[in-house]
Design a protein around this motif. Sequence first.
Motif, PDB file in Angstrom:
ATOM      1  N   ASN A   8       0.823  -1.203   0.000  1.00 51.25           N
ATOM      2  CA  ASN A   8       0.000   0.000   0.000  1.00 51.25           C
ATOM      3  C   ASN A   8       0.859   1.257   0.000  1.00 51.25           C
ATOM      4  N   PRO A   9       1.016   1.891  -1.163  1.00 48.15           N
ATOM      5  CA  PRO A   9       1.832   3.100  -1.263  1.00 48.15           C
ATOM      6  C   PRO A   9       1.146   4.316  -0.651  1.00 48.15           C
ATOM      7  N   ARG A  10      -0.102   4.163  -0.217  1.00 53.33           N
ATOM      8  CA  ARG A  10      -0.841   5.287   0.358  1.00 53.33           C
ATOM      9  C   ARG A  10      -1.362   4.926   1.746  1.00 53.33           C
ATOM     10  N   PRO A  11      -0.463   4.849   2.731  1.00 47.84           N
ATOM     11  CA  PRO A  11      -0.889   4.468   4.087  1.00 47.84           C
ATOM     12  C   PRO A  11      -1.749   5.557   4.729  1.00 47.84           C
ATOM     13  N   ASP A  12      -2.493   5.190   5.767  1.00 50.09           N
ATOM     14  CA  ASP A  12      -3.305   6.145   6.526  1.00 50.09           C
ATOM     15  C   ASP A  12      -2.449   7.335   6.928  1.00 50.09           C
ATOM     16  N   SER A  13      -2.997   8.547   6.805  1.00 44.99           N
ATOM     17  CA  SER A  13      -2.196   9.748   7.054  1.00 44.99           C
ATOM     18  C   SER A  13      -2.970  10.798   7.827  1.00 44.99           C
ATOM     19  N   TRP A  14      -2.204  11.671   8.490  1.00 43.06           N
ATOM     20  CA  TRP A  14      -2.823  12.694   9.325  1.00 43.06           C
ATOM     21  C   TRP A  14      -1.953  13.942   9.375  1.00 43.06           C
ATOM     22  N   CYS A  15      -2.485  15.038   9.957  1.00 46.30           N
ATOM     23  CA  CYS A  15      -1.815  16.341   9.938  1.00 46.30           C
ATOM     24  C   CYS A  15      -0.940  16.560  11.182  1.00 46.30           C
ATOM     25  N   ASN A  16      -0.254  17.700  11.222  1.00 53.13           N
ATOM     26  CA  ASN A  16       0.596  18.059  12.371  1.00 53.13           C
ATOM     27  C   ASN A  16      -0.170  18.046  13.685  1.00 53.13           C
ATOM     28  N   LYS A  17      -1.384  18.611  13.633  1.00 48.89           N
ATOM     29  CA  LYS A  17      -2.195  18.732  14.837  1.00 48.89           C
ATOM     30  C   LYS A  17      -2.526  17.347  15.411  1.00 48.89           C
ATOM     31  N   CYS A  18      -2.881  16.430  14.528  1.00 43.99           N
ATOM     32  CA  CYS A  18      -3.197  15.071  14.968  1.00 43.99           C
ATOM     33  C   CYS A  18      -1.941  14.358  15.454  1.00 43.99           C
ATOM     34  N   GLU A  19      -0.805  14.617  14.803  1.00 47.04           N
ATOM     35  CA  GLU A  19       0.450  14.019  15.226  1.00 47.04           C
ATOM     36  C   GLU A  19       0.775  14.433  16.660  1.00 47.04           C
ATOM     37  N   GLU A  20       0.612  15.735  16.941  1.00 48.87           N
ATOM     38  CA  GLU A  20       0.849  16.242  18.305  1.00 48.87           C
ATOM     39  C   GLU A  20      -0.100  15.609  19.301  1.00 48.87           C
ATOM     40  N   MET A  21      -1.354  15.519  18.894  1.00 48.72           N
ATOM     41  CA  MET A  21      -2.374  14.942  19.765  1.00 48.72           C
ATOM     42  C   MET A  21      -2.039  13.477  20.097  1.00 48.72           C
ATOM     43  N   VAL A  22      -1.635  12.717  19.100  1.00 45.08           N
ATOM     44  CA  VAL A  22      -1.327  11.301  19.323  1.00 45.08           C
ATOM     45  C   VAL A  22      -0.063  11.149  20.165  1.00 45.08           C
ATOM     46  N   ASN A  23       0.918  12.016  19.927  1.00 44.84           N
ATOM     47  CA  ASN A  23       2.118  11.971  20.760  1.00 44.84           C
ATOM     48  C   ASN A  23       1.772  12.241  22.214  1.00 44.84           C
ATOM     49  N   ALA A  24       0.871  13.191  22.447  1.00 46.59           N
ATOM     50  CA  ALA A  24       0.452  13.531  23.804  1.00 46.59           C
ATOM     51  C   ALA A  24      -0.336  12.381  24.432  1.00 46.59           C
ATOM     52  N   ALA A  25      -1.176  11.744  23.635  1.00 43.92           N
ATOM     53  CA  ALA A  25      -2.007  10.645  24.145  1.00 43.92           C
ATOM     54  C   ALA A  25      -1.215   9.345  24.244  1.00 43.92           C
ATOM     55  N   GLY A  26      -0.129   9.260  23.459  1.00 46.58           N
ATOM     56  CA  GLY A  26       0.712   8.069  23.501  1.00 46.58           C
ATOM     57  C   GLY A  26       0.365   7.041  22.433  1.00 46.58           C
ATOM     58  N   GLU A  27      -0.837   7.095  21.888  1.00 45.16           N
ATOM     59  CA  GLU A  27      -1.230   6.108  20.872  1.00 45.16           C
ATOM     60  C   GLU A  27      -2.527   6.528  20.195  1.00 45.16           C
ATOM     61  N   TRP A  28      -2.809   5.859  19.082  1.00 41.75           N
ATOM     62  CA  TRP A  28      -4.130   6.006  18.461  1.00 41.75           C
ATOM     63  C   TRP A  28      -5.105   5.158  19.264  1.00 41.75           C
ATOM     64  N   ASN A  29      -6.198   5.748  19.689  1.00 39.02           N
ATOM     65  CA  ASN A  29      -7.244   5.008  20.374  1.00 39.02           C
ATOM     66  C   ASN A  29      -8.591   5.593  19.944  1.00 39.02           C
ATOM     67  N   ASP A  30      -9.657   5.128  20.544  1.00 42.33           N
ATOM     68  CA  ASP A  30     -10.990   5.595  20.128  1.00 42.33           C
ATOM     69  C   ASP A  30     -11.095   7.113  20.216  1.00 42.33           C
ATOM     70  N   GLU A  31     -10.510   7.661  21.281  1.00 43.09           N
ATOM     71  CA  GLU A  31     -10.621   9.100  21.520  1.00 43.09           C
ATOM     72  C   GLU A  31      -9.849   9.916  20.470  1.00 43.09           C
ATOM     73  N   THR A  32      -8.591   9.534  20.250  1.00 45.90           N
ATOM     74  CA  THR A  32      -7.775  10.284  19.287  1.00 45.90           C
ATOM     75  C   THR A  32      -8.321  10.094  17.865  1.00 45.90           C
ATOM     76  N   GLU A  33      -8.827   8.901  17.574  1.00 50.83           N
ATOM     77  CA  GLU A  33      -9.396   8.670  16.244  1.00 50.83           C
ATOM     78  C   GLU A  33     -10.648   9.506  16.028  1.00 50.83           C
ATOM     79  N   ALA A  34     -11.440   9.645  17.076  1.00 47.24           N
ATOM     80  CA  ALA A  34     -12.645  10.468  16.978  1.00 47.24           C
ATOM     81  C   ALA A  34     -12.269  11.932  16.756  1.00 47.24           C
ATOM     82  N   GLU A  35     -11.248  12.377  17.481  1.00 48.25           N
ATOM     83  CA  GLU A  35     -10.775  13.756  17.367  1.00 48.25           C
ATOM     84  C   GLU A  35     -10.218  14.020  15.958  1.00 48.25           C
TER      85      GLU A  35
END
Length: 94
Positions: free
Chosen positions: A46-73
């Motif tokens: 898959n040359p086009r993996p799931d992707s996200w923006c800077n804001k989401c990257e920061e959010m996931v780093n703060a949360a520690g992982e992708w979970n229901d909450e970060t995915e919803a956000e």
Amino acid sequence: MDDNTKYITCSTHGRQQATYVCQHIVETLKDRKPRGFWSSEENPGNPRPDSWCNKCEEMVNAAGEWNDETEAEAGVSLICGACYDNAKALNRKN
Ligand SMILES: [Zn+2]
Ligand SMILES: [Zn+2]
């Protein structure tokens, strides 16, 4: 055996690979403002993996992982492969 590629029909590009991005990346396709572009690990199938923006990257780093909450956000959205390529090019600009 079938590969796992899923397809969607885009109103602009027709039948394309289905890709997943955060809602902010989708916004960039509308307002063309760069928001950064981060992707899950590339895999040869898959040359086009799931992707996200800077804001989401920061959010996931703060949360520690992708979970229901970060995915919803992030508001993960389905877009076509050609839109994905456009969004990637736009978001990588400074
Ligand atoms: Zn985002
Ligand atoms: Zn498209």
